[in-house]
Write a protein that holds these residues in place. Sequence first.
Motif, PDB file in Angstrom:
ATOM      1  N   GLY A 132      10.362  -5.952 -17.308  1.00  0.00           N
ATOM      2  CA  GLY A 132      10.791  -4.989 -16.292  1.00  0.00           C
ATOM      3  C   GLY A 132      12.032  -5.476 -15.572  1.00  0.00           C
ATOM      4  O   GLY A 132      12.940  -4.700 -15.260  1.00  0.00           O
ATOM      5  N   THR A 133      12.080  -6.774 -15.326  1.00  0.00           N
ATOM      6  CA  THR A 133      13.248  -7.359 -14.649  1.00  0.00           C
ATOM      7  C   THR A 133      14.518  -7.045 -15.428  1.00  0.00           C
ATOM      8  O   THR A 133      15.535  -6.625 -14.863  1.00  0.00           O
ATOM      9  CB  THR A 133      13.084  -8.904 -14.565  1.00  0.00           C
ATOM     10  OG1 THR A 133      11.907  -9.183 -13.812  1.00  0.00           O
ATOM     11  CG2 THR A 133      14.277  -9.566 -13.928  1.00  0.00           C
ATOM     12  N   ASP A 255      12.421   3.622 -11.315  1.00  0.00           N
ATOM     13  CA  ASP A 255      11.691   2.484 -11.847  1.00  0.00           C
ATOM     14  C   ASP A 255      10.248   2.942 -12.052  1.00  0.00           C
ATOM     15  O   ASP A 255       9.492   3.095 -11.098  1.00  0.00           O
ATOM     16  CB  ASP A 255      11.775   1.306 -10.860  1.00  0.00           C
ATOM     17  CG  ASP A 255      11.013   0.084 -11.360  1.00  0.00           C
ATOM     18  OD1 ASP A 255      10.182   0.235 -12.279  1.00  0.00           O
ATOM     19  OD2 ASP A 255      11.243  -1.016 -10.832  1.00  0.00           O
ATOM     20  N   LYS A 283       5.441  -2.659 -18.642  1.00  0.00           N
ATOM     21  CA  LYS A 283       3.986  -2.829 -18.519  1.00  0.00           C
ATOM     22  C   LYS A 283       3.185  -2.038 -19.556  1.00  0.00           C
ATOM     23  O   LYS A 283       3.083  -2.454 -20.696  1.00  0.00           O
ATOM     24  CB  LYS A 283       3.546  -2.487 -17.090  1.00  0.00           C
ATOM     25  CG  LYS A 283       4.222  -3.398 -16.047  1.00  0.00           C
ATOM     26  CD  LYS A 283       3.498  -3.458 -14.751  1.00  0.00           C
ATOM     27  CE  LYS A 283       4.305  -4.125 -13.653  1.00  0.00           C
ATOM     28  NZ  LYS A 283       4.125  -5.553 -13.514  1.00  0.00           N
TER      29      LYS A 283
HETATM   30  C1  LIG Z   1       8.040  -1.555 -10.175  1.00  0.00           C
HETATM   31  C2  LIG Z   1       8.372  -2.819 -10.899  1.00  0.00           C
HETATM   32  N1  LIG Z   1       9.586  -2.956 -11.444  1.00  0.00           N
HETATM   33  C3  LIG Z   1       9.921  -4.070 -12.118  1.00  0.00           C
HETATM   34  C4  LIG Z   1       9.041  -5.104 -12.258  1.00  0.00           C
HETATM   35  C5  LIG Z   1       9.433  -6.341 -13.011  1.00  0.00           C
HETATM   36  O1  LIG Z   1       8.783  -6.353 -14.225  1.00  0.00           O
HETATM   37  P1  LIG Z   1       8.556  -7.727 -15.015  1.00  0.00           P
HETATM   38  O2  LIG Z   1       7.571  -8.517 -14.225  1.00  0.00           O
HETATM   39  O3  LIG Z   1       8.049  -7.295 -16.348  1.00  0.00           O
HETATM   40  O4  LIG Z   1       9.865  -8.407 -15.110  1.00  0.00           O
HETATM   41  C6  LIG Z   1       7.766  -5.001 -11.720  1.00  0.00           C
HETATM   42  C7  LIG Z   1       6.800  -6.103 -11.871  1.00  0.00           C
HETATM   43  O5  LIG Z   1       5.756  -6.140 -11.301  1.00  0.00           O
HETATM   44  C8  LIG Z   1       7.421  -3.834 -11.002  1.00  0.00           C
HETATM   45  O6  LIG Z   1       6.221  -3.704 -10.429  1.00  0.00           O
END
Ligand SMILES: Cc1ncc(COP(=O)(O)O)c(C=O)c1O
Length: 466
Positions: A132-133, A255, A283
């Motif tokens: 997600g990052t 997001d 996710k």
């Molecule tokens: C809404 C949202 N965006 C982005 C992320 C980042 O995802 P990742 O942990 O897979 O990098 C998260 C992680 O919890 C999230 O809740």
Amino acid sequence: MTGMDRLRGHLVKEYRKKTAKSRAVFHRAEKVMVEGGSHSNRLWRPYPFFAAAAEGPVVRDVDGNTYIDYWQGHYANVLGHNPKLIRREMAACLGRGALHTGFEASHQIELAETLVRKLGGKEAKVRFTTSGTLATMYAVMLAQGLTGRDHVLKIGGGWHGSSPYLLKGVKFHADVGFEGRESAGLLDDIVRRTLVTRFNDCDDLQRIIKENGDRIACFIVEPFLGVGGFLPASKEYIELARRLTAQKGILLVFDEIISGFRFCPSGVQTLYGVRPDLTAFGKIIGGGHAVSAVVGSREDMEGCGRARGPGGRVLFEGGTFSAHSEYMKAGLIMLGHLVRGASTIYPKLARSGEKLRRAIERAFADEGVPARCTGYGNDVVPGSSLFMVHFPREAGLTYKNPEEIYDDRRTNVALREEILKLALLVNGVNAVHGGGSVSVAHGDKDIDRTIEAYGETARLFKKYLY
Ligand SMILES: Cc1ncc(COP(=O)(O)O)c(C=O)c1O
């Protein structure tokens, strides 16, 4: 010694009694791993339990304790832990030799087609990456590349992963609220160019876009706020966001890393009836694997393929493991199942979430402990499987924004993060931020057992604190 200290002392003792092996494993981990692990949400005090196995609603630790789990793989496991339907197929895949090849393979096309189809867009395109990052980081880069602008607008309390553009305004700081920087190592310039607005506050959104609109590349927002407090955006807010961003040439980025396929077999945006310019998924879409994606119009997404914006091409290379064939297959099975079973899966999730939220509020009220749950839907999102408990310092506080949830003057955050966490673990439930996500695997018995655990916790709170 305060009541909190005494209760903490009692709970730590009980927790230690049942988790001696985890404690030993943690000490070993601490010697070679930063803070003894790999993610701060998995590292609580005095030490985390270490998982040995997980199935459906339950996780078992190395001491043999079982916990009904609402963390569920950072909310990714909407079918529960290790669902058989994905496991079976993965075992067969591995038998055929499914480890990484680094070549293009066809499962990714089907997964991309599913995402595009479910968002209702014929002209959309997808690029995969692995977290997600990274997805939100690439979405911001793409927006900056396409617009030639260098400011980003986000929500106070919005967590989008730890990319440099978005590490501001995540945590509430006593002195500056949601205007703080969350990490060392960020360039001052990037922090200055990240602007923060209040969730669900139409006036603030109008003001900030009026003052800075020409400099803002994108507005990134979760239509159903995740870690910021499990709060749905109002329809009015999301529609306004769409209108204002379109007027000013700002890209609207949703997001949907938590909300995607969590409330319906698509992005929650389809319930709002609002189409953003870019959507980030993660996710759930990986079926238990590291998959994330950015989806947008063909025209915008092609900014990753060849020069479109003033600065040339946006180098969105998803990474060595992007679109890993086995992960794509797992994602396809997951989404296929959610799409086919939507008419039973989503109402069941919503019913379980509703039952938990109501019963938890009642359990605390019965003991005279002021507590409120968030995670409820609204007139757009009919039901929700998310729940988060808060302990207001003022009677009658209802939660509408992250400021109320995370300002320690209004809400006892430590009680939720530290004491509730341990009290639930001692009673066989694993919650994060006071709650978590219900999965399809959580049956009535699990929900009832969870409600009992919150009831036990409420009685402890009354005994020590109220
Ligand atoms: C809404 C949202 N965006 C982005 C992320 C980042 O995802 P990742 O942990 O897979 O990098 C998260 C992680 O919890 C999230 O809740």
